[in-house]
Design an enzyme around this catalytic site. Structure first.
Site, mmCIF file in Angstrom:
data_model
loop_
_atom_site.group_PDB
_atom_site.id
_atom_site.type_symbol
_atom_site.label_atom_id
_atom_site.label_comp_id
_atom_site.label_asym_id
_atom_site.label_seq_id
_atom_site.Cartn_x
_atom_site.Cartn_y
_atom_site.Cartn_z
ATOM 1 N N SER A 156 63.426 81.732 57.091
ATOM 2 C CA SER A 156 63.480 80.278 57.021
ATOM 3 C C SER A 156 63.393 79.820 55.553
ATOM 4 O O SER A 156 64.192 80.255 54.730
ATOM 5 C CB SER A 156 62.371 79.667 57.881
ATOM 6 N N ASP A 165 67.502 80.565 67.660
ATOM 7 C CA ASP A 165 67.153 80.098 66.322
ATOM 8 C C ASP A 165 68.085 78.946 65.974
ATOM 9 O O ASP A 165 69.313 79.099 66.006
ATOM 10 C CB ASP A 165 67.313 81.243 65.317
ATOM 11 N N HIS A 198 63.270 80.534 66.210
ATOM 12 C CA HIS A 198 63.170 80.490 64.749
ATOM 13 C C HIS A 198 61.740 80.844 64.363
ATOM 14 O O HIS A 198 60.859 79.978 64.262
ATOM 15 C CB HIS A 198 63.531 79.084 64.252
#
Length: 582
Positions: free
Chosen positions: A131, A268, A302
């Site tokens: 991320s 995600d 995610h």
């Protein structure tokens, strides 16, 4: 020879100077001793350790992340985890990733080269992070620090608009991220803090007092300092420019001469990591870099964690993977020279849901996938799963349209994880809503695998100047359980593309919209149904369209809109599914 894990020591807030004199701070995890293995041949007294660097905005000392850092260090690595500029213990001005000015390329370069010359480092550096910490890697990579050997990245797409899908604010996760993870540290920019100053305080206040009140605040431009801390100006800039790419990654892949491990999940929101992989395969400057990209996609949301259970689904024991055990062989190969087989076989490793098994592929998406059109049909009553909407290979017939009213005061609510991230959930919770059109096949007589990027070609009209259309691809089990696989979203004003001038609709005019769904891989088993749900809201996963034609981020008015979906011979609405034929 396996590495014998060892105890580690941690040095906190180690100063890392930047070229402009700003002092950033890092925690450094060091093995106490290492038994030499493979080609490494290094101990704590003979040249230092291969070194792994992570740059994060999320407080480098968070205990929830420290287990991973300790795990890497215990496998024979020096691990440097740094608060990025202006965050937590690091000096300087924080510039958010959604902004237009950044220091991260130079700061990342300087951090890599600083780490390489420390007495505990052998000068071979890898980077890691998911991320935002993945974004920091991609920012520094085009500068090619001399000591950087490889990257282990994921959960990041090549454009800002991959993050904010369709050029639209996504308040469900965005507000949790901005207000809960970013703003507490920027409250210190104010003379007097107006809101929580730690992540823990934000969580407590949200849980007991505020709950989800900010989700229903209008307009976004007037969110108080209690919520946004010192970020109001940059937050407004973000809202004004949601449809623009600010990352600048496009055009930089040709400068990155590095092997990269790309990891993501089908749930995600930034599964566009697959596009990062393809950009590197196609555009990296050398055959060494192009040939040494690897893509790993599982049934995950995610997150750093790779668990077998996500949302309402258990994907089986093969889906349960330890992050350290996945990352360590990659770094062992590239930084220690171990011939451990990590680069053997095809470069793409995907998890096929439904079958619940991993499979290697030569390319993403698989070249052998056959685009197959499934056409929408009904007698005008496709509202709800008990309606007459059908999905079939038979082309469109002379048949009437379907319609529904989208009221932004009562949007279809998102079914997702508590932290605002995507996940698989039984869609029957929304089965009563008449503002969802449902089209599904008969129970399948033979299994169908869909792997790749589905596309919905939708012929639709609205009585509003601007509105949204959403689509979900769903696997309906024999017992009625309806699990979402992926989704697409289109704001009408951006129908010609985010790079083109916005164009409002003419009420009543029929338009063709192409809704590109996020990628997926799923085996629809015998007896299951393939289904799509079409609506105009998925809140708060995507912001509500107010249907007024105004800028929603500074408009408080909400109007209902009547939507009409056509599926006749001249306007054949259909979804194109990439089918893997055995």
């Amino acid at each position: 020879m396996p590495l014998v894990k060892t105890e580690i020591t941690v040095e906190h807030n180690v100063v890392t100077p930047m070229r402009d004199g700003t002092l950033l701070r890092a925690d450094v995890y060091l093995p106490d001793k290492v038994i030499p293995i493979g080609a490494m041949g290094a101990t704590s007294g003979s040249g230092g350790f291969p070194t792994l660097v992570c740059r994060t905005p999320y407080d480098k000392s968070r205990e929830r992340d420290a287990e991973r850092y300790r795990g890497l260090a215990s496998n024979g690595y020096a691990v440097v985890v740094q608060d990025k500029r202006g965050r937590w213990e690091s000096d300087g001005l924080y510039r958010p990733m959604y902004g237009s000015q950044f220091d991260d390329a130079e700061d990342g370069y300087d951090t890599i080269e600083w780490a390489a010359v420390q007495p505990w480092s052998n000068g071979k550096i890898g980077t890691f992070g998911y991320s935002y910490p993945s974004w920091t890697q991609w920012m520094l990579a085009p500068l090619m620090p001399p000591h950087l050997v490889t990257m282990f990245a994921g959960g990041m797409g090549p454009k800002t608009t991959d993050w904010e899908m369709g050029g639209v604010f996504r308040p469900g996760r965005a507000l949790q991220w901005l207000l809960g993870l970013i703003a507490p540290d920027t409250q210190k920019w104010l003379d007097d803090a107006q809101g929580p100053t730690t992540i823990e305080d934000y969580d407590a206040i949200t849980r007991v007092a505020n709950r989800e009140k900010w989700l229903w605040f209008l307009p976004w431009s007037e969110l108080p300092l209690e919520a946004v801390g010192g970020l109001r100006e940059s937050f407004h800039d973000w809202l004004r420019n949601h449809h623009k790419d600010r990352f600048g990654f496009i055009g930089n892949f040709s400068k990155i001469d590095l092997p990269v491990h790309h990891r993501t999940g089908w749930y995600d929101r930034l599964v566009a990591t697959t596009d990062m992989y393809n950009h590197m395969v196609d555009e990296a400057p050398t055959e060494h870099a192009r040939a040494n990209q690897r893509l790993f996609v599982g049934p995950y949301t995610h997150a750093n964690e790779m668990n077998r259970v996500t949302g309402d689904m258990d994907f089986g024991p093969d889906a349960e993977i330890d992050w350290v055990e996945l990352a360590t062989p990659w770094f062992d190969y590239w930084l220690k020279g171990q011939q451990n087989g990590v680069m053997d076989g095809a470069p793409v490793n995907i998890f096929v849901m439904g079958a619940n098994r991993w499979r290697l592929e030569e390319t993403w998406p698989p070249a052998r996938a056959v685009d197959t059109d499934f056409f929408l049909h009904s007698s005008g009553g496709a509202n709800t799963p008990s309606g007459d909407g059908e999905l079939s290979l038979e082309g469109s017939n002379p048949e009437g349209p379907d319609s529904y009213v989208y009221d932004p005061r009562d949007p279809v609510m998102s079914l997702y994880l508590a932290n605002g991230q995507d996940g698989p959930f039984d869609q029957r919770m929304n089965a009563h809503r008449r503002d969802i059109l449902v089209y599904q096949t008969a129970p399948l007589e033979q299994a169908i695998e869909v792997t790749g990027n589905p596309v919905l070609r939708l012929h639709a009209a609205s009585d509003a100047l601007d509105t949204d259309f959403t689509v979900k691809l769903i696997d309906v089990h024999p017992d009625g359980t309806a699990i979402n696989l992926c989704y697409g979203f289109q704001r009408a004003r951006f129908r010609n593309g985010l790079d083109e001038p916005t164009e409002l609709m003419t009420p009543g005019e029929v338009y063709e919209f192409d809704l590109k769904l996020l990628p997926t891989s799923n085996l629809f088993k015998v007896g299951h149904r393939i289904r799509i749900d079409i609506s105009s809201s998925d809140y708060p996963n995507h912001d509500r369209n107010h249907n007024t034609g105004a800028d929603d981020w500074q408009d408080a008015e909400l109007r209902p809109a009547r939507q009409t979906v056509f599926h006749d011979a001249t306007r054949p609405s259909r979804i194109t599914l990439p089918v893997i034929e055995e």
